[in-house]
Design an enzyme around this catalytic site. Structure first.
Site, PDB file in Angstrom:
ATOM      1  N   ASN A 104     -11.222  76.366  38.346  1.00 11.23           N
ATOM      2  CA  ASN A 104     -11.338  75.187  39.204  1.00 11.23           C
ATOM      3  C   ASN A 104     -12.786  74.986  39.645  1.00 11.23           C
ATOM      4  OD1 ASN A 104     -10.850  77.546  40.760  1.00 11.23           O
ATOM      5  ND2 ASN A 104      -9.874  76.409  42.414  1.00 11.23           N
ATOM      6  N   ILE A 105     -13.157  73.707  39.722  1.00  9.35           N
ATOM      7  CA  ILE A 105     -14.522  73.293  40.063  1.00  9.35           C
ATOM      8  C   ILE A 105     -14.390  72.223  41.146  1.00  9.35           C
ATOM      9  CG2 ILE A 105     -16.665  72.288  39.194  1.00  9.35           C
ATOM     10  CD1 ILE A 105     -15.768  73.225  36.346  1.00  9.35           C
ATOM     11  N   GLU A 106     -14.680  72.605  42.382  1.00 13.32           N
ATOM     12  CA  GLU A 106     -14.426  71.700  43.507  1.00 13.32           C
ATOM     13  C   GLU A 106     -15.606  70.771  43.759  1.00 13.32           C
ATOM     14  OE1 GLU A 106     -13.087  74.307  46.671  1.00 13.32           O
ATOM     15  OE2 GLU A 106     -11.092  74.442  45.722  1.00 13.32           O
TER      16      GLU A 106
ATOM     17  N   GLU B 177      -6.536  74.353  34.785  1.00  9.77           N
ATOM     18  CA  GLU B 177      -5.778  73.998  33.580  1.00  9.77           C
ATOM     19  C   GLU B 177      -6.371  72.775  32.896  1.00  9.77           C
ATOM     20  OE1 GLU B 177      -4.767  74.447  36.686  1.00  9.77           O
ATOM     21  OE2 GLU B 177      -2.712  75.191  36.804  1.00  9.77           O
TER      22      GLU B 177
ATOM     23  N   CYS C  44      -0.026  72.731  39.150  1.00 12.26           N
ATOM     24  CA  CYS C  44       0.450  71.676  40.044  1.00 12.26           C
ATOM     25  C   CYS C  44       1.066  70.541  39.221  1.00 12.26           C
ATOM     26  CB  CYS C  44      -0.698  71.157  40.912  1.00 12.26           C
ATOM     27  SG  CYS C  44      -1.845  70.095  39.995  1.00 12.26           S
TER      28      CYS C  44
ATOM     29  N   CYS D 242      -1.311  68.837  36.763  1.00 12.08           N
ATOM     30  CA  CYS D 242      -1.627  69.658  35.587  1.00 12.08           C
ATOM     31  C   CYS D 242      -0.422  69.751  34.651  1.00 12.08           C
ATOM     32  CB  CYS D 242      -2.091  71.041  36.013  1.00 12.08           C
ATOM     33  SG  CYS D 242      -3.749  71.022  36.724  1.00 12.08           S
TER      34      CYS D 242
HETATM   35  N1  THU Z   1      -5.815  74.338  41.634  1.00 10.68           N
HETATM   36  C1  THU Z   1      -5.941  74.512  40.265  1.00 10.68           C
HETATM   37  O1  THU Z   1      -7.044  74.797  39.765  1.00 10.68           O
HETATM   38  N2  THU Z   1      -4.830  74.364  39.495  1.00 10.68           N
HETATM   39  C2  THU Z   1      -3.620  73.980  39.982  1.00 10.68           C
HETATM   40  O2  THU Z   1      -2.787  73.472  39.238  1.00 10.68           O
HETATM   41  C3  THU Z   1      -3.354  74.190  41.413  1.00 10.68           C
HETATM   42  C4  THU Z   1      -4.562  73.972  42.266  1.00 10.68           C
HETATM   43  C5  THU Z   1      -7.010  74.441  42.468  1.00 10.68           C
HETATM   44  C6  THU Z   1      -7.468  73.123  43.052  1.00 10.68           C
HETATM   45  C7  THU Z   1      -8.257  73.569  44.261  1.00 10.68           C
HETATM   46  O3  THU Z   1      -9.582  73.867  43.849  1.00 10.68           O
HETATM   47  C8  THU Z   1      -7.570  74.872  44.681  1.00 10.68           C
HETATM   48  O4  THU Z   1      -6.768  75.273  43.581  1.00 10.68           O
HETATM   49  C9  THU Z   1      -6.698  74.713  45.914  1.00 10.68           C
HETATM   50  O5  THU Z   1      -5.741  73.719  45.729  1.00 10.68           O
HETATM   51 ZN    ZN Z   2      -3.450  71.231  38.877  1.00  9.27          ZN
END
Ligand code: THU
Ligand code: ZN
Length: 142
Positions: free
Chosen positions: A46-48, A59, A90, A93
């Protein structure tokens, strides 16, 4: 079935991808490792973003990397979080995976001392797809 890694190896690769996560806001690391039909592995993290909504999920980063290399058929994905809580993809995804993966595509979720094995069909039944749109009656706007 691919000649790719074992489930355990794939989960380990997803854990390795956690190191690259950019998570200054949630501090919740997610790593993903996606196996193509020919056994190639792509990873994602994940890259916020400061605006939150532009944040990329692990994903989708993995699937984007694979699709840009012209892969269109997939076998399995492993997903891990920094706290090994068995995080599942989620809803967004799941839908992104469903664009390219069948109902029997395998989703491995890392619980630390165990791995839960789902199918995408279990996680997202009755998905909208290209077939849905092809079958739909189109509205003529002219
Ligand atoms: N996150 C994912 O990378 N994949 C998912 O399907 C669930 C959520 C990340 C997004 C955010 O950076 C962190 O988890 C908290 O929600
Ligand atoms: Zn997701």
């Amino acid at each position: 079935m691919s000649d790719g890694p074992t489930d355990a190896e794939l989960v380990e690769t997803a854990r390795d991808a956690l190191a690259d996560a950019y998570v200054p806001y949630s501090e919740y690391r997610v790593g993903a490792a996606l196996v193509t039909a020919d056994g190639t592995v792509y990873t994602g993290c994940n890259i916020e973003n400061a605006n939150y909504s532009n944040s990329l999920h692990a994903e989708e980063v993995a699937i984007a990397a694979a699709v840009k290399d012209a892969h269109a058929s997939f076998d399995r994905i492993a997903v891990s979080s920094g706290v090994r809580d068995g995080v599942t993809p989620c809803g967004m995804c799941r839908q992104t995976l469903a664009e390219f993966c069948d109902d029997d595509f395998v989703v491995l979720c890392d619980e630390g001392d165990a791995v839960t094995r789902y199918t995408l069909g279990e996680l997202l039944p009755n998905t909208i797809s290209l077939d849905t749109l092809d079958a739909a009656e189109r509205v003529d706007r002219e």
